[in-house]
Design an enzyme around this catalytic site. Structure first.
Site, PDB file in Angstrom:
ATOM      1  N   GLU A  98      -6.642   2.233  -3.749  1.00  0.00           N
ATOM      2  CA  GLU A  98      -6.095   2.093  -2.387  1.00  0.00           C
ATOM      3  C   GLU A  98      -7.113   1.482  -1.422  1.00  0.00           C
ATOM      4  O   GLU A  98      -8.303   1.779  -1.508  1.00  0.00           O
ATOM      5  CB  GLU A  98      -5.708   3.506  -1.933  1.00  0.00           C
ATOM      6  N   GLU A 147      -1.711   1.706   5.072  1.00  0.00           N
ATOM      7  CA  GLU A 147      -1.588   2.839   5.990  1.00  0.00           C
ATOM      8  C   GLU A 147      -1.853   2.450   7.440  1.00  0.00           C
ATOM      9  O   GLU A 147      -1.401   3.138   8.342  1.00  0.00           O
ATOM     10  CB  GLU A 147      -2.474   4.016   5.554  1.00  0.00           C
ATOM     11  N   HIS A 191     -11.003   3.173   1.229  1.00  0.00           N
ATOM     12  CA  HIS A 191     -11.036   3.220   2.700  1.00  0.00           C
ATOM     13  C   HIS A 191     -11.491   1.919   3.347  1.00  0.00           C
ATOM     14  O   HIS A 191     -12.306   1.921   4.292  1.00  0.00           O
ATOM     15  CB  HIS A 191     -11.912   4.386   3.179  1.00  0.00           C
ATOM     16  N   ARG A 200      -5.383  12.316  -6.002  1.00  0.00           N
ATOM     17  CA  ARG A 200      -6.368  11.340  -5.528  1.00  0.00           C
ATOM     18  C   ARG A 200      -7.740  11.973  -5.637  1.00  0.00           C
ATOM     19  O   ARG A 200      -7.944  13.082  -5.137  1.00  0.00           O
ATOM     20  CB  ARG A 200      -6.066  10.968  -4.074  1.00  0.00           C
ATOM     21  N   TYR A 223     -16.774   9.113   4.096  1.00  0.00           N
ATOM     22  CA  TYR A 223     -15.440   9.275   4.669  1.00  0.00           C
ATOM     23  C   TYR A 223     -14.472   9.750   3.586  1.00  0.00           C
ATOM     24  O   TYR A 223     -14.488   9.246   2.469  1.00  0.00           O
ATOM     25  CB  TYR A 223     -14.956   7.940   5.242  1.00  0.00           C
ATOM     26  N   ARG A 249       1.861   1.089   1.494  1.00  0.00           N
ATOM     27  CA  ARG A 249       1.570   2.459   1.941  1.00  0.00           C
ATOM     28  C   ARG A 249       1.971   2.773   3.382  1.00  0.00           C
ATOM     29  O   ARG A 249       1.587   3.778   3.941  1.00  0.00           O
ATOM     30  CB  ARG A 249       0.068   2.728   1.769  1.00  0.00           C
ATOM     31  N   GLU A 260       2.095  10.411  -0.388  1.00  0.00           N
ATOM     32  CA  GLU A 260       0.874  11.203  -0.151  1.00  0.00           C
ATOM     33  C   GLU A 260       1.264  12.518   0.548  1.00  0.00           C
ATOM     34  O   GLU A 260       2.122  12.529   1.417  1.00  0.00           O
ATOM     35  CB  GLU A 260      -0.083  10.407   0.739  1.00  0.00           C
ATOM     36  N   ASP A 284      -9.192   6.019  -3.303  1.00  0.00           N
ATOM     37  CA  ASP A 284      -9.126   5.314  -2.015  1.00  0.00           C
ATOM     38  C   ASP A 284     -10.507   4.768  -1.656  1.00  0.00           C
ATOM     39  O   ASP A 284     -11.476   5.538  -1.611  1.00  0.00           O
ATOM     40  CB  ASP A 284      -8.664   6.326  -0.939  1.00  0.00           C
TER      41      ASP A 284
HETATM   42  O1  EZ4 Z   1      -7.975   7.915   6.694  1.00  0.00           O
HETATM   43  O2  EZ4 Z   1      -5.084   9.602   7.913  1.00  0.00           O
HETATM   44  O3  EZ4 Z   1      -4.966   7.938   2.465  1.00  0.00           O
HETATM   45  N1  EZ4 Z   1      -5.255   8.603   3.409  1.00  0.00           N
HETATM   46  C1  EZ4 Z   1      -6.222   8.317   4.246  1.00  0.00           C
HETATM   47  C2  EZ4 Z   1      -6.351   9.182   5.485  1.00  0.00           C
HETATM   48  C3  EZ4 Z   1      -6.655   8.343   6.713  1.00  0.00           C
HETATM   49  C4  EZ4 Z   1      -6.392   9.130   7.973  1.00  0.00           C
HETATM   50  C5  EZ4 Z   1      -6.602   8.271   9.212  1.00  0.00           C
HETATM   51  O4  EZ4 Z   1      -6.153   8.926  10.340  1.00  0.00           O
HETATM   52  O5  EZ4 Z   1      -6.947   7.368   4.038  1.00  0.00           O
HETATM   53  O6  EZ4 Z   1      -7.280  10.184   5.295  1.00  0.00           O
HETATM   54 CO    CO Z   2      -6.144   5.844   2.668  1.00  0.00          CO
END
Ligand code: EZ4
Ligand code: CO
Length: 402
Positions: free
Chosen positions: A236, A262, A212, A147, A159, A283, A339, A210
């Site tokens: 993702e 997630e 997020h 990733r 983030y 996920r 992951e 990702d």
């Molecule tokens: O943001 O586990 O794909 N993994 C992620 C992680 C999540 C954290 C949240 O607690 O996006 O880093």
């Molecule tokens: Co994620």
């Protein structure tokens, strides 16, 4: 075999983890992960104050009945705290059943469908050059899937991008950190990252990304389209998917594979996503989606709709969750990828485990149960430390409105 005692263990070997330990009159015990990042003590209380008294004396082998009792019996269905607590109990009971049968857990789940579990690691850098270096390191370690995340010019922090590389932890601070986000800056930058990565590493390595949960459906469609030439394994968490229908719009506009889930805690969070074929990978994972029993049902439902698994496996999901997830990943036939962010040495010492990494794959091991234990004496040395996941604001200071 009756349940005689239920302990809830909170420990912070570099980050907080909540673990449930179920003891039986046969002398066999099982453990389950109950960690919910930034909300750990709520789950600990739910387990200790509300669940434990109701299960003492119950038959430990009646896993499905106990699951339904905890889900339906409490009246207040679903929710991250409830489902994480149920997951921990469920995982511990499967651990007990497999230990009693003297078998690794995957045998009870139908046996091996594969020899190893392909995992992806996190390569993240402050800028594209740094991310390229990180991807190279993961390739050297044997990873088949990586990733890639990068800092965005003009934004002071992003983030998922951190100074720590192998084991970064998004939760920090005695109060939540506040990040600033700009989708327009991100959208223009992210194709450059993958252009550079494909140029440098070719198309033989699986690349993932990702977002997020920071995009609108239209923005997600645009990002997916712009990344098509780089043939991603998946994109993702584009939009949060509270509104599952939103994925129709993304789906219509891009062939980039989509992954989400997630933060889901039950089949009801993804029923439409799966049955309408709006995603490619689900996920959800053991600890946040009701344990082995419920996640297996989600994956079997997904299998009917060409959706594969891609379980969450960040550092805030404990080695206990990882061990359990690997047994399920090994048994199901529609596995996609797992992951694997790795844990720190301190965490691994508190949770001795049978799983091993080799050449881009994790192997659950053949120890009876899920193969992960907790060293309670060592755990007691690391008391809980308050920590929060960061909050995101837009450049004008407002919270996200999607
Ligand atoms: O943001 O586990 O794909 N993994 C992620 C992680 C999540 C954290 C949240 O607690 O996006 O880093
Ligand atoms: Co994620």
């Amino acid at each position: 075999m009756k349940i005689t005692n239920i302990k809830t263990i909170v420990t912070c070997p570099d980050r907080n983890f909540v673990t449930v330990k179920i003891e039986t009159d046969a002398g066999i015990y099982g453990i389950g992960d109950a960690t919910l990042n930034g909300r750990e003590l709520s789950v600990a209380s739910y387990l200790q104050d509300h669940i434990a008294p109701t299960l003492i004396g119950k038959e430990a082998g009646r896993i499905e009945d106990i699951w339904q009792y905890l889900y339906r019996g409490c009246y207040w269905r679903r929710g991250a705290v409830t489902m994480t607590a149920i997951a921990a109990i469920d995982t511990a009971l499967w651990d007990i059943k497999a230990k009693a049968a003297n078998m690794p857990l995957y045998e009870l789940l139908g046996g091996k469908s594969r020899d190893g579990v392909m995992v992806y690691g996190h390569a993240n850098g402050g800028d594209i050059a740094e991310t390229v270096d990180e991807v190279a390191k993961y390739k050297e370690m044997g990873y088949k899937a990586i990733r890639a995340q990068t800092g965005i010019p003009g934004l002071s922090s992003t983030y998922g991008v951190s100074k720590d590389k192998m084991y970064y932890e998004p939760a920090d601070g005695n109060l939540p950190t506040e990040n600033v986000w700009s989708t327009s800056k991100y959208i223009n930058h992210v194709p450059k990252l993958f252009d550079t990565l494909r140029d440098k590493f070719g198309f033989d390595v699986h690349l993932l990304h990702d977002a997020h949960h920071r995009l609108t459906p239209q923005e997600a469609a645009k990002v997916g389209k712009s990344l098509e030439p780089y043939n991603l394994f998946w994109l993702e968490d584009t939009v949060p998917a509270e509104n599952q229908e939103a994925f129709r719009m993304i789906r219509q506009h891009t062939t980039t594979p989509l992954a989400v889930g997630e933060v889901f805690n039950s089949i009801w969070d993804c029923k439409k996503l799966i049955e309408e074929g709006l995603i490619d990978y689900i996920r959800s994972t053991v600890v946040h989606a009701g344990g082995i029993s419920h996640l297996k049902k989600i994956f079997e439902f997904a299998a009917m709709h060409h959706v594969r698994s891609g379980s969450h496996g960040a550092t805030d999901l404990s080695p206990v969750c990882m061990g359990a997830a690997l047994h399920l990943d090994t048994a199901i036939y529609n596995f996609g990828v797992q992951e694997y962010m790795r844990h720190t040495e301190k965490t691994d010492e508190v949770f001795p485990h049978a799983y091993t990494f080799k050449d881009g794959y994790l192997y659950p091991g053949d120890t009876p149960g899920h193969g992960v234990d907790i060293d309670e004496k060592l755990a007691a040395k690391y008391p809980y430390e308050r920590a929060y996941l960061p909050v995101n604001r837009l450049e004008d200071g407002s919270m996200f409105n999607w």
